[in-house]
Scaffold this motif. Structure first.
Motif, PDB file in Angstrom:
ATOM      1  N   ARG A   1      57.952  42.104  68.900  1.00  0.00           N
ATOM      2  CA  ARG A   1      59.256  41.466  68.797  1.00  0.00           C
ATOM      3  C   ARG A   1      60.352  42.476  68.440  1.00  0.00           C
ATOM      4  NH1 ARG A   1      58.123  35.723  65.679  1.00  0.00           N
ATOM      5  NH2 ARG A   1      57.183  34.654  67.455  1.00  0.00           N
ATOM      6  N   MET A   2      59.995  43.470  67.613  1.00  0.00           N
ATOM      7  CA  MET A   2      60.985  44.457  67.203  1.00  0.00           C
ATOM      8  C   MET A   2      61.199  45.545  68.247  1.00  0.00           C
ATOM      9  SD  MET A   2      61.927  43.284  64.344  1.00  0.00           S
ATOM     10  CE  MET A   2      61.361  41.604  64.595  1.00  0.00           C
TER      11      MET A   2
ATOM     12  N   SER B   1      63.940  40.391  76.021  1.00  0.00           N
ATOM     13  CA  SER B   1      63.530  40.646  74.640  1.00  0.00           C
ATOM     14  C   SER B   1      62.745  39.449  74.126  1.00  0.00           C
ATOM     15  CB  SER B   1      64.741  40.897  73.745  1.00  0.00           C
ATOM     16  OG  SER B   1      65.564  39.752  73.713  1.00  0.00           O
TER      17      SER B   1
ATOM     18  N   ALA C   1      56.830  44.170  61.482  1.00  0.00           N
ATOM     19  CA  ALA C   1      58.265  44.239  61.774  1.00  0.00           C
ATOM     20  C   ALA C   1      58.857  45.538  61.243  1.00  0.00           C
ATOM     21  CB  ALA C   1      58.976  43.035  61.157  1.00  0.00           C
TER      22      ALA C   1
ATOM     23  N   CYS D   1      66.658  44.112  64.672  1.00  0.00           N
ATOM     24  CA  CYS D   1      66.104  43.088  65.562  1.00  0.00           C
ATOM     25  C   CYS D   1      66.847  43.105  66.898  1.00  0.00           C
ATOM     26  CB  CYS D   1      66.237  41.707  64.928  1.00  0.00           C
ATOM     27  SG  CYS D   1      65.421  41.561  63.318  1.00  0.00           S
ATOM     28  N   GLN D   2      66.142  42.720  67.966  1.00  0.00           N
ATOM     29  CA  GLN D   2      66.741  42.760  69.294  1.00  0.00           C
ATOM     30  C   GLN D   2      67.703  41.606  69.546  1.00  0.00           C
ATOM     31  OE1 GLN D   2      64.221  43.677  72.628  1.00  0.00           O
ATOM     32  NE2 GLN D   2      62.689  44.644  71.349  1.00  0.00           N
TER      33      GLN D   2
ATOM     34  N   GLN E   1      65.328  36.541  66.422  1.00  0.00           N
ATOM     35  CA  GLN E   1      64.361  37.333  65.651  1.00  0.00           C
ATOM     36  C   GLN E   1      64.873  37.539  64.232  1.00  0.00           C
ATOM     37  OE1 GLN E   1      63.762  41.031  67.680  1.00  0.00           O
ATOM     38  NE2 GLN E   1      63.544  40.071  69.667  1.00  0.00           N
ATOM     39  N   ALA E   2      66.172  37.848  64.125  1.00  0.00           N
ATOM     40  CA  ALA E   2      66.757  38.143  62.821  1.00  0.00           C
ATOM     41  C   ALA E   2      66.651  36.941  61.882  1.00  0.00           C
ATOM     42  CB  ALA E   2      68.211  38.566  62.989  1.00  0.00           C
TER      43      ALA E   2
ATOM     44  N   LEU F   1      63.123  36.371  60.756  1.00  0.00           N
ATOM     45  CA  LEU F   1      62.754  37.349  59.736  1.00  0.00           C
ATOM     46  C   LEU F   1      63.372  36.989  58.386  1.00  0.00           C
ATOM     47  CD1 LEU F   1      60.913  39.802  60.040  1.00  0.00           C
ATOM     48  CD2 LEU F   1      62.946  41.247  60.233  1.00  0.00           C
TER      49      LEU F   1
ATOM     50  N   ARG G   1      72.964  44.761  68.311  1.00  0.00           N
ATOM     51  CA  ARG G   1      71.686  44.475  67.657  1.00  0.00           C
ATOM     52  C   ARG G   1      71.949  43.868  66.282  1.00  0.00           C
ATOM     53  NH1 ARG G   1      66.725  48.491  69.021  1.00  0.00           N
ATOM     54  NH2 ARG G   1      66.809  48.296  71.285  1.00  0.00           N
TER      55      ARG G   1
END
Length: 321
Positions: free
Chosen positions: A31-32, A123, A148, A168-169, A173-174, A177, A196
């Motif tokens: 993911r990262m 992504s 991560a 993170c992409q 994702q961010a 997390l 990003r």
């Protein structure tokens, strides 16, 4: 070697036999750092997804190459190329060629919930899944955070500053997390930089807790030692500054008192004073460098610091008149 590299080296020494934890760590890394490649052109019906994941660490690339072989028995290879940056380094790309089994990995990270490869983005994102639904247990949550950080994490040398971030992409994702970090009472922040998203923290206590969660105990001890040294140094500086300020005040007050007594003497005003004030004036003229407490100890009859202060104030007021 940078502090980030030291932390990642420690994490790479962590091995677990639990398939769920190894899977969670690897999926976090994808993911990262991963991107999806598709075989064939738009007209291809049997289009198959593949995966590319780049890293600057040969050890990290080997770790996940091994995991791909052991967990899914997929065909994979490691490609090496020189970095285009000013610093001479190499980029290691884990390439998983397009093959049917890759769908299994993508489904686990929520990228093809309907099984349709045309819905893929370039992504990875968690697909809106909640933290509780993604992991088998608490051990997998820690493994995911570890993956991560290995994939796109940075932590500054604590001797210089306190800063930890994971790049993170995309925003999904961010937020995923952030939600996972909150499970461990880690109050990380979110920022956007050059398209990003950064999940970051600048609090030393929170960074220590994060290192403990992902298993970087050696780095945690290093950070705590630096914190102790910094705190000790700051305390010493505060004490020195306080002592210096008090000394300056004592010297200024003593000089003011000496000048007042000299004015009284020049005007012939000392002879008419009480014996106590005359003694005080004489001792202050003889010992201009002493503090009130030190000066009070020189009297024949005991006198308190407060009592001496009032006598000297009286001498100053008489000098003003």
């Amino acid at each position: 070697m940078s502090f980030t590299s030291e932390v990642k080296e420690q994490l790479l020494r962590i091995n677990t036999s639990k398939r769920c934890c190894r899977t969670a760590e690897f999926l976090a890394f994808l993911r990262m750092s991963g991107n999806i490649s598709l075989s064939g052109g738009p007209a291809s019906i049997e289009q198959q997804p593949g995966i590319l994941a780049a890293t600057g660490s040969a050890a990290l690339a080997r770790r996940y190459f091994k995991l791909v072989k052991e967990l899914w028995e997929l065909r994979a290879e490691i490609l090496v190329r020189d970095s285009q940056h000013f610093k001479k380094s190499r980029i290691y790309t884990l390439r998983i060629p397009p093959q049917a089994e890759v769908r299994q990995i993508l489904q686990q990270i929520g990228r093809i919930p309907d099984g349709n490869p045309w819905s893929l983005n370039r992504s990875f994102a968690p697909g809106g899944q909640s933290v509780s639904k993604v992991f088998n247990g608490e051990c997998c949550q820690r493994a995911y955070l570890r993956g991560a950080f290995l994939g796109n994490g940075f932590v500054s040398d604590p001797k210089r500053s306190y800063h930890l971030e994971i790049v993170c992409q995309d925003v999904y994702q961010a937020h995923f997390l952030l939600a996972l970090a909150a499970v461990y009472q880690l109050n990380f922040k979110l920022a956007e930089r050059k398209g990003r998203f950064l999940v970051y923290c600048k609090d030393s206590e929170q960074i220590s807790d994060f290192l403990n969660v992902i298993g970087a105990h050696g780095a945690l001890l290093q950070l705590e030692n630096v914190k102790i040294m910094k705190d000790t140094s700051n305390n010493v500086n505060r004490v020195i500054n306080c002592d210096t300020a008090n000394t300056d005040k004592t010297i200024d007050a003593a000089q003011r008192q000496v000048q007042a007594i000299k004015r009284l003497a020049a005007a012939g005003g000392l002879s008419g004073l009480s014996r106590a004030l005359q003694e005080t004036a004489a001792l202050r003229l003889e010992n201009p460098e002493l503090s009130l407490l030190e000066l009070a100890r020189l009297f024949d009859k005991p006198i308190s610091k407060a009592g001496l202060y009032h006598r000297l104030q009286k001498l100053e007021k008489l000098a003003e008149k």
